[in-house]
Design a protein around this motif. Sequence first.
Motif, PDB file in Angstrom:
ATOM      1  N   LYS A   1     -21.096  55.548 -22.817  1.00 14.37           N
ATOM      2  CA  LYS A   1     -22.456  55.103 -22.694  1.00 14.37           C
ATOM      3  C   LYS A   1     -23.350  55.413 -21.601  1.00 14.37           C
ATOM      4  O   LYS A   1     -24.470  55.837 -21.553  1.00 14.37           O
ATOM      5  CB  LYS A   1     -22.318  53.546 -22.722  1.00 14.37           C
ATOM      6  N   SER A   2     -22.609  55.582 -20.520  1.00  8.86           N
ATOM      7  CA  SER A   2     -23.255  55.734 -19.437  1.00  8.86           C
ATOM      8  C   SER A   2     -23.618  57.117 -19.416  1.00  8.86           C
ATOM      9  O   SER A   2     -24.922  57.522 -19.073  1.00  8.86           O
ATOM     10  CB  SER A   2     -22.662  55.271 -18.088  1.00  8.86           C
ATOM     11  N   VAL A   3     -22.651  58.050 -19.669  1.00  9.17           N
ATOM     12  CA  VAL A   3     -23.042  59.445 -19.695  1.00  9.17           C
ATOM     13  C   VAL A   3     -24.293  59.760 -20.728  1.00  9.17           C
ATOM     14  O   VAL A   3     -24.937  60.480 -20.237  1.00  9.17           O
ATOM     15  CB  VAL A   3     -21.792  60.189 -19.961  1.00  9.17           C
TER      16      VAL A   3
ATOM     17  N   ALA B   1     -31.547  50.572 -20.108  1.00  8.00           N
ATOM     18  CA  ALA B   1     -30.862  49.439 -19.014  1.00  8.00           C
ATOM     19  C   ALA B   1     -29.440  49.664 -19.285  1.00  8.00           C
ATOM     20  O   ALA B   1     -28.640  49.654 -20.527  1.00  8.00           O
ATOM     21  CB  ALA B   1     -31.590  48.040 -19.501  1.00  8.00           C
ATOM     22  N   ASP B   2     -28.745  49.996 -18.147  1.00 14.85           N
ATOM     23  CA  ASP B   2     -27.386  50.267 -18.330  1.00 14.85           C
ATOM     24  C   ASP B   2     -26.597  49.067 -17.987  1.00 14.85           C
ATOM     25  O   ASP B   2     -26.385  49.000 -16.701  1.00 14.85           O
ATOM     26  CB  ASP B   2     -26.758  51.494 -17.530  1.00 14.85           C
ATOM     27  N   GLU B   3     -26.021  48.205 -18.869  1.00 13.82           N
ATOM     28  CA  GLU B   3     -25.365  47.094 -18.572  1.00 13.82           C
ATOM     29  C   GLU B   3     -26.067  46.291 -17.313  1.00 13.82           C
ATOM     30  O   GLU B   3     -25.614  45.899 -16.439  1.00 13.82           O
ATOM     31  CB  GLU B   3     -23.988  47.326 -18.100  1.00 13.82           C
ATOM     32  N   PRO B   4     -27.452  45.823 -17.469  1.00 12.30           N
ATOM     33  CA  PRO B   4     -28.213  45.376 -16.574  1.00 12.30           C
ATOM     34  C   PRO B   4     -27.643  43.833 -16.324  1.00 12.30           C
ATOM     35  O   PRO B   4     -28.214  43.294 -15.146  1.00 12.30           O
ATOM     36  CB  PRO B   4     -29.661  45.261 -17.317  1.00 12.30           C
TER      37      PRO B   4
HETATM   38 MG   LIG Z   1     -20.967  52.705 -18.038  1.00 11.74          MG
END
Ligand SMILES: [Mg+2]
Lengths: 309, 353
Positions: free
Chosen positions: B50-52, B182-185
């Motif tokens: 997900k983050s990548v 928004a990455d796991e905000p």
């Molecule tokens: Mg991540």
Amino acid sequence: MINYILKRLMYILLALFVIVTVTFFLMRLAPGSPFANERNFPPQIEEKLNETYGLNNPWYIQYKDYLIDTATFNFGESMKYKARSTNDMIAESFPVSLTLGIEAMLLAIGFGVLIGVISALYHNKFPDYLATSIAVLGISVPSFILAGLMQYFLAYKLDIFPTAGWNGFIYSILPALAIAFSHAGFIAKLTRSSMLEQNSSDYVKMARAKGLGKWTVVFRHTLRNALLPVVTYLGPLTAGVVTGSFIVEQIFAVPGLGKHFVQSITNRDYTVIMGTTVFYSIILLFAVFIVDILYSIIDPRIKLKGAKK
Amino acid sequence: METRKKVVEVKDLRINFKTYAGLVQAVRGVNFELYEGETLAIVGESGSGKSVTSNALMKLIPQPPGIYASGEILFDGKDLVKLTEKQMTKIRGNDIAMIFQDPMTSLNPTMKVGRQITEVILQHRSMPKAEAKQKAIQLIDQVGIPFPEKRYNQYPHEFSGGMRQRIVIAIALAADPKLLIADEPTTALDVTIQAQILELMKEIQKTSKTSIIFITHDLGVVANVADRVAVMYAGQIVEYGTVNDIFYNPKHPYTWGLLGSMPDLDNDAEELLHTIPGSPPDLTHPPKGDAFAARNEFAMAIDYEQEPPMFQVSDTHFAKTWLLHPDAPDVAIPEIVAKRIRTFAEKEAQYND
Ligand SMILES: [Mg+2]
Ligand SMILES: Nc1ncnc2c1ncn2[C@@H]1O[C@H](COP(=O)(O)OP(=O)(O)OP(=O)(O)O)[C@@H](O)[C@H]1O
């Protein structure tokens, strides 16, 4: 803040007292006397000299006299050189050492930070390897060897710099480099690892996500945080530059305080030892104190203890 | 609805990382699209990419070790993969903004919060500093922080975690981005603060036409914020559809697993929390066939042989599992997932009353 400063000043006084006391007893423990050098005085003269300088008094009287003299900054005359007061000697030679010291510190910090930043920015690429090698070299080669090498090659063989003496800026370059080199190496390593640590942190990524250019991120965000450990090192750096100057001033025949300090010890020149020791102590204690204040200015998270909002 | 503008279209994105252990295939052919004003949630376990994926959209993947192995990221019709670093700086923070997971570390500790906001404004808009300051104060106010003038001059450590995340959101909004990632905000925040931040984000979406990519591993959050959902597993999107598709008509066994493992706060906690057995595959050597096969209780022989294609379930709904093949046996949804779905429906009915 005022509270904090007062408290720190109290500690500095306490530390000075301990240093003066320890120096006093160490000097008494060390064999020899100021007048027991090459020439053998007739016993009567030596007796007379000892009396003039109060060396026959019991130790507690001597100790009391020392404390009073120290507290009033009256270190008296040199026991070795006639009609030269310790204060005069310090006043004469300290500016030389100060110039040399500041030059060395600027070189150490300037080169250290520069090399550190470059190697962090080119992490694991050629400039990094080169810079790290130079830094390791700097850390591992003692300053007196470096001083000798530079004197031989740069001054004697290539004749770019004067070999020794103190007669203008050009004379200060080699001694300053000799003192600065190992510290520059250390600061470079410190800056590099601290930059790398900051570089992988979220706020740097966030700064990039804001659309800032690579160099803007470095100068506006990373560098300031990365330099915090370097600021901490400024205290030990001052101490290192001072002690470094003892040897290097000898090698380059620089008429600085370091040279006097070393000579006064070999000569058992009690008054000069005392004076220079107290003087150096004051400088070092204040250096550490200033670093702490500087740190709290640079890092807003640090609140000086005792400084209530 | 037909004339909505497409903001982002990702086509067959593949991201690899060169490591000592070998080539990590972190993202393996991801496709999705996002329209103006829409929220896409990307859900999946830790390490699913997900983050990548989200960093890749911003071109924030460090290269090396990262490699853009293939694919296109069309933003406003322009392929970001081809842009130079310099061209990207005009897009980052300006057209696409990002909110990171941990507000405790994503602000610069030695820079005043106000300056961290004006910095973005001044980078992308030419305006006098005083005006930027006014805008920053207005943003601090907009994200719900009291005394914005006073807060403007404070350092991050003077803010609580939730307040910091609001500042991060203010920074992200500073240049009116078209896309907000928004990455796991809310992962690093406690539950009540989480709800506030989500509320704030929904409000922002309502007032601006910003599209949002919302990354999370918590399906519970998804139902609240998203229009569409992409379920990610081992670097691929395995199911893709509207919130209703995913919650009421899930097709992929991995999505079933995620739904089954959602903590159900209302239930009397008499039933155990279900987890998906096993762990995700090693992405240096992705398995042959379906990457989820080893953890899939419904796996068939073909799952170990051949990778399933994306099957279309409806106009909006796709899933990458052989179970959707016409020749596959009918597999009923596991009972606990079915029960979950019934509770969703009940709750929604209650809510609508
Ligand atoms: Mg991540
Ligand atoms: N710089 C890197 N070098 C090597 N591998 C990486 C790098 N960054 C990510 N990966 C790998 O890519 C895969 C996906 O990571 P990613 O961070 O996208 O997961 P995620 O879905 O965001 O998980 P989480 O929920 O924990 O944030 C992981 O297997 C990770 O090890």
